[in-house]
Design an enzyme around this catalytic site. Structure first.
Site, PDB file in Angstrom:
ATOM      1  N   LYS A 190      -4.890  16.774  42.908  1.00 44.09           N
ATOM      2  CA  LYS A 190      -4.064  16.998  44.211  1.00 44.09           C
ATOM      3  C   LYS A 190      -4.325  17.975  44.863  1.00 44.09           C
ATOM      4  O   LYS A 190      -4.287  19.250  44.351  1.00 44.09           O
ATOM      5  CB  LYS A 190      -2.655  16.793  43.664  1.00 44.09           C
ATOM      6  CG  LYS A 190      -1.650  16.740  44.718  1.00 44.09           C
ATOM      7  CD  LYS A 190      -0.046  16.663  44.534  1.00 44.09           C
ATOM      8  CE  LYS A 190       0.460  18.113  43.983  1.00 44.09           C
ATOM      9  NZ  LYS A 190       2.001  17.921  43.904  1.00 44.09           N
TER      10      LYS A 190
ATOM     11  N   ARG B 296       7.304  11.482  42.732  1.00 49.26           N
ATOM     12  CA  ARG B 296       6.974  11.862  41.260  1.00 49.26           C
ATOM     13  C   ARG B 296       8.040  12.899  40.869  1.00 49.26           C
ATOM     14  O   ARG B 296       8.482  13.063  39.611  1.00 49.26           O
ATOM     15  CB  ARG B 296       5.688  12.131  40.861  1.00 49.26           C
ATOM     16  CG  ARG B 296       4.945  13.423  41.454  1.00 49.26           C
ATOM     17  CD  ARG B 296       5.218  14.693  40.758  1.00 49.26           C
ATOM     18  NE  ARG B 296       4.147  15.707  41.008  1.00 49.26           N
ATOM     19  CZ  ARG B 296       4.713  17.087  40.952  1.00 49.26           C
ATOM     20  NH1 ARG B 296       5.793  17.286  40.943  1.00 49.26           N
ATOM     21  NH2 ARG B 296       3.674  17.918  41.329  1.00 49.26           N
TER      22      ARG B 296
ATOM     23  N   GLY C 249      14.172  23.223  42.500  1.00 47.04           N
ATOM     24  CA  GLY C 249      13.848  23.791  43.551  1.00 47.04           C
ATOM     25  C   GLY C 249      12.674  25.230  43.233  1.00 47.04           C
ATOM     26  O   GLY C 249      11.850  25.664  44.170  1.00 47.04           O
TER      27      GLY C 249
ATOM     28  N   LYS D  33      11.599  32.360  43.505  1.00 45.41           N
ATOM     29  CA  LYS D  33      12.408  31.549  43.633  1.00 45.41           C
ATOM     30  C   LYS D  33      13.348  31.295  42.372  1.00 45.41           C
ATOM     31  O   LYS D  33      12.863  31.626  41.333  1.00 45.41           O
ATOM     32  CB  LYS D  33      11.789  30.032  44.247  1.00 45.41           C
ATOM     33  CG  LYS D  33      11.378  29.920  45.538  1.00 45.41           C
ATOM     34  CD  LYS D  33      11.078  28.588  45.897  1.00 45.41           C
ATOM     35  CE  LYS D  33      10.339  28.290  47.259  1.00 45.41           C
ATOM     36  NZ  LYS D  33       9.630  26.994  47.378  1.00 45.41           N
TER      37      LYS D  33
END
Lengths: 317, 317
Positions: free
Chosen positions: A70, A114, A224, A230
């Site tokens: 991907k 997904r 997230g 993060k």
């Protein structure tokens, strides 16, 4: 060799039985737990001007006829040009010859799907027996999709939502209130006071939910925090949890909620488990337990949703 | 967004001026030397049964409008199925937005071309002033392409070839003797006795040329050793060389000829230079000098040949 554009891929996914897709993403998680996967480190290519991040997730699950690569990207200033900030495509190759089997130009659609399906899989295996309310922190695409997919694993149709922008909250309510009774909350804490199944779906860099906000008996899925820096959950929430299940322990230690808690010394690596192990072994959830799933997004999920599309196409011929 | 198949890509490349392609690959090499490139480590995915290796080379050259991701593979048993052992495709994305610009399904053709062009670029800048004979060790696709591309940078049309299989040597002579006078040599040493510009193009795991074989005044381009364990040159040849130029010092230290010489302690990292630096600064070659170029294949070459195809297509519209 097949080349599919986004609208064709959407049609295939929407034609599949949701329970089939849930099962595929379960397999993707279990493959990690059982170490039945060849999944090299994620590749990264960063840009400064304008800022952008390209990531390459790839690998092969033991026994699969194909491997998948991907290529995803996030360019946060794209929206000023009227383009999507995120983008992506999936490439499937035959594992015995390296031949390109299919290029799915899904523009990030399959990643969104997904990720949401993974949230539903987690809820299926980790949520309290009685879901009183679903809490959604965030109002973006993923907030919608998570709620949408939770329908497949819980009968609860009460949702509590928090978002920073009242405009986006309004849009979220408009989009999602067909099947859900949605209550807007002014703070994340107010969501936690009402919901015992909470999904955090923001790009926040500092905790939105504090340990004192969380009621006993709550499950939180944090999805997230997918890159370093993060954070959505106060690390003391993870410290208080009876189970912290990572989609990939390695990735969660690198950039999930888990990394903050481990770095602060309130959680040890030995306390971690994987979502795959939870699926495979089951959990004995006590009424008061707080449980956490830390989702960073793993290549096996990309592999399984891609192969689901290809499989469906092969069967329809 | 464009999707091109191999035959279309071949047509574009064959329509381009060879000197333009040489210049692009020169730029690819110089970008490395000047550190004008964002080139993450190569991604690898390996298979055991049947054996196979997938590699992902990618990056961005400062100033380019696009970044390129190459996915290449080698499955050595493919030929038993009537398939090519090597395969590959190039993806170009806009560097300001991450949008997919073009997918070149070249099946490895562009890698073969850029590798051969890199050999010609090296010869242009490092070969002796008077090329008496071109030595080719190996008889595969790359042996042919290297010789083909050397025509663009030298007038010498005398070639000396060594290959293990007399059948493949015969096929090589049949294919290449239109423009070259080709002499078959029974050993690599006999090639080195006659040629002062030598290209090694084999997948050998042990040295084919020994230090005592090499005459003063010889340049050798070694391009077979592209993965750990491979070796075509006795490490004492590198020790004896006045210049050892790597396409990428990092990659050559990891798996080129250079790594064997450095690991044995007969060559130090400080003695290495890059092909890009040689192109940029020039070299003062003395008659007796032995020079080496160690080519492992770099992402910037993939980038530049891919963007050359796209540029040509854009201009032809």
């Amino acid at each position: 060799m097949r080349i599919l554009k986004k609208d064709e891929i959407v049609q295939v996914i929407e034609g599949l039985d949701p329970s089939y897709l849930l099962m595929q993403i379960e397999k993707a998680m279990v493959a990690i737990a059982l170490n039945q996967v060849n999944m090299p480190p994620i590749g990264h290519l960063g840009f400064d001007s304008p800022p952008g991040d390209v990531h390459i997730k790839y690998g092969h699950i033991t026994g699969d006829a194909s491997y998948v690569i991907k290529i995803g990207s996030g360019f946060p200033q794209n929206s000023t040009l009227g383009l999507s900030n995120s983008n992506g495509l999936m490439l499937a190759f035959k594992a015995k010859t390296g031949e390109l089997e299919a290029a799915l130009l899904d523009e990030g659609y399959l990643t969104d799907q997904r990720t949401a399906i993974a949230g539903a899989v987690v809820a299926k295996h980790m949520a309290p027996g009685q879901v009183e309310g679903i809490g959604i922190i965030g109002t973006g695409i993923q907030a919608r999709l998570q709620l949408e997919w939770l329908k497949t694993v819980t009968n609860c149709r009460r949702a509590y939502v928090y978002g920073r922008s009242s405009e986006k909250v309004d849009a979220f309510i408009q989009d999602m209130s067909g099947e859900f009774t949605i209550t807007v909350c002014q703070t994340p804490a107010m969501v936690a006071a009402r919901a015992n199944l909470i999904v955090t779906t923001t790009p926040s860099n500092s905790p939105l939910l504090m340990a004192s906000d969380i009621r006993p008996g709550t499950h939180i899925t944090a999805m997230g925090s997918d890159t370093p820096g993060k954070q959505e959950l106060d690390e003391n929430i993870l410290a208080a949890a009876s189970i912290v299940a990572c989609d990939s322990i390695e990735q969660c230690l690198a950039h999930g909620e888990t990394c903050h808690a481990v770095n602060r010394g309130v959680l040890s690596e030995g306390q971690l488990t994987t979502v795959g192990a939870v699926i495979d072994d089951g959990i004995q959830r006590k009424d008061e337990d707080i449980t956490i799933a830390d989702l960073t997004g793993i290549a096996t999920q990309d592999i399984k949703i891609t192969l689901s599309v290809i499989e469906a196409l092969n069967q329809s011929v």
